[in-house]
Design an enzyme around this catalytic site. Structure first.
Site, PDB file in Angstrom:
ATOM      1  N   HIS A  51     -24.270  18.990  25.310  1.00  0.00           N
ATOM      2  CA  HIS A  51     -23.496  18.321  26.366  1.00  0.00           C
ATOM      3  C   HIS A  51     -23.965  17.015  26.495  1.00  0.00           C
ATOM      4  CE1 HIS A  51     -20.834  17.637  29.785  1.00  0.00           C
ATOM      5  NE2 HIS A  51     -21.919  17.466  30.308  1.00  0.00           N
TER       6      HIS A  51
ATOM      7  N   ALA B 144       0.785  -1.133   0.068  1.00  0.00           N
ATOM      8  CA  ALA B 144       0.011   0.061   0.079  1.00  0.00           C
ATOM      9  C   ALA B 144       0.739   1.340  -0.175  1.00  0.00           C
ATOM     10  CB  ALA B 144      -1.020  -0.149   1.240  1.00  0.00           C
TER      11      ALA B 144
END
Ligand code: FAD
Length: 474
Positions: free
Chosen positions: A450, A275
């Site tokens: 949150h 790769a």
């Protein structure tokens, strides 16, 4: 039966049905143009069939198994058994759903689909050779063409892909068994993503890389986080070594590498996965016949409207140059289609985001601090560590940080680098910020849900002005 040479015509011929080509074809058809999309292989191109999607499917599946088996700290004791053939089947299902979706979307938008290999005869005619014996060929006349022929993996001399023992990324993503030992040649993003996949399957992975670190092009403090985690997963790195040859051994293969002093090392393995990058695919289309210029690296040069040196021929995606990324290909495809339809489109984006789906992920957009300095800005940096994020801690993944590069004078956001969980998702907010010319204050003063990882982005923006709440300001 030989079909013979039937001549047809189309306003827009798109060659290649990857994310550059199919998106271009759909947008051209949406704009009322008679559009034909031809591919010699499969709809969706490298991205859907053997690139982005299969690799991310493998990354997700192997992470599920690995995380479940390594969650004692959370009170979970499990020893997952991975059936690689089953994982392959599931991945194929995902790929088929998406490639089928591309075909349906093209048809529903009125795109004419054609299977076959296109070759230019001149700047207004292409021949389409249909695959298989007796399938024949046809000529197609076009007013405009969009070249979206993509790229293929680079072959290392001595390591030509024979698909059994020497794998390309495509072979690795098609396997239904895991080797015991794998040598990965190349520590770029594809090599690192696939090394992580196989390490999480319990494969003994050795990476050899010519350069002296992983993920060239990323800042050291970012790539270091990924390398450290990869080593924790058991991946062994050998830098400064080039793979020179391989041979069959009694059991498996032996890969030989050479360092710059000519010193050799050998590694036993079952397979070698090569790769080392990708090369544009342009030659099979015979671009010269249409007068389209190709540079010495095989790329087709284009202007900011994706137009080649030939007025009615456009090129998009990997074949049109770096960065070789699916979303960049699609954006160029849209611009080419709109320009052909007479719209005032142009590639005027401020930055192209990029993500690496390692563990943890990396995502970047725009300029680094050094690039901002080189461009003449006085950078203003804000950072927030993931270990200070409540949400990161609740996922058990708190490595990494968010860094935002602003500019001192007006506070405009020039770029960002994130290494950490869901970095590929978090970068979207900062890509929008760069694109819109938003400021550090814009991001800092936006209320973020949150508990979320996105709060880390807000806190990094606050930190640039010494206003972060959940980390000490510098
Ligand atoms: P391609 O997708 O390569 O499509 C080109 C098409 O053209 C092919 O279908 C081919 O058959 C066809 N073709 C070629 N020549 C002819 C011809 N003469 N006639 C007819 N048809 C022809 N990018 C990301 O953004 N994110 C990722 O996470 C990511 N992961 C990747 C992982 C791997 C393992 C790989 C290999 C790539 C990855 N990429 C990723 C890169 C991404 O796949 C490419 O950037 C993208 O596919 C380029 O799109 P394209 O349309 O230019 O070409």
């Amino acid at each position: 039966m030989v079909v013979g040479d039937i001549a047809t015509g189309t306003e827009v011929l798109v060659v290649g049905a990857g994310p550059g080509g199919y998106v271009a074809a759909i947008r051209a058809a949406q704009n009322g143009l008679d559009t034909t999309l031809v591919d010699r292989e499969a709809y969706g191109g490298a991205c859907l069939n053997h690139g982005c999607i299969p690799s991310k499917a493998f990354i997700s599946a192997t992470s599920v198994a690995h995380d479940a088996g390594n969650a004692e700290e959370m009170g979970i004791h499990a020893d997952p058994v991975v059936d690689v053939a089953g994982m392959q089947n599931w991945k194929e299902g995902v790929v088929n759903q998406l490639t089928g979706g591309v075909e349906k979307l093209c048809k529903a938008n009125g795109v004419n689909l054609m299977q076959g290999e296109a070759t230019f005869a001149d700047d207004s005619t292409a021949r389409i050779a249909h695959g298989g014996e007796g399938q024949g060929s046809e000529s197609i006349e076009f007013e405009h063409a969009i070249i979206a022929t993509g790229s293929r993996p680079i072959q290392v001399p001595g390591f030509e892909f024979e698909h059994e023992q020497v794998w390309s990324s495509r072979d690795a993503l098609a396997t239904d068994t895991a080797p015991e030992k794998l040598v990965v040649v190349g520590a770029g993003y594809i090599g690192m993503e696939l090394s992580t996949v196989f390490a999480k399957l319990g494969v003994d992975v050795t990476v050899v890389e010519m350069l002296d670190g992983v993920l060239p092009g990323y800042e050291d403090d970012i790539s270091r986080v990924v390398k450290n985690r990869a080593e924790e997963l058991g991946i062994e790195f050998n830098f400064g070594e080039a793979a020179s040859e391989w041979r069959e051994a009694e059991e498996g293969i032996v890969v030989t590498t050479e360092d710059e002093d000519g010193e050799e090392s050998t590694y036993d393995a079952d397979k070698a996965l090569v790769a080392v990058g990708r090369h544009p695919v342009s030659e099979s289309l015979n671009p010269e016949a249409a007068g389209v210029e190709v540079d010495e690296n095989g790329f087709i040069e284009t202007d900011d409207q994706a137009r080649t040196n030939v007025d009615n021929i456009f090129a998009v995606g990997d074949v049109a140059g770096e960065p070789m990324l699916a979303h960049k290909a699609s954006k160029e495809g849209i611009v080419a289609a709109e320009v052909i339809a007479g719209e005032p489109a142009a590639l005027d984006h401020q930055a192209v985001p990029a993500a690496v789906f390692t563990d943890p992920e990396i995502a970047t957009v725009g300029m680094t601090e050094a690039e901002a300095e080189d461009a003449g800005f006085t950078p203003k940096i804000g950072e927030f560590p993931m270990r200070a994020s409540g949400r990161a801690l609740t996922t058990g993944e708190s490595e990494g940080f968010v860094r935002i590069v602003g500019e001192e004078e007006g506070g405009f956001i020039l770029g960002a680098q994130i290494v950490g969980p869901e970095a590929s998702e978090l970068i979207a907010e900062l890509s929008l910020a760069v694109e819109m010319g938003a400021t550090l204050e814009d991001v800092a003063s936006t209320i973020h849900t949150h508990p979320t990882l996105a709060e880390a982005v807000m806190e990094a923006a606050e930190n640039a002005d010494d206003q972060a709440i959940h980390t000490l300001n510098r």
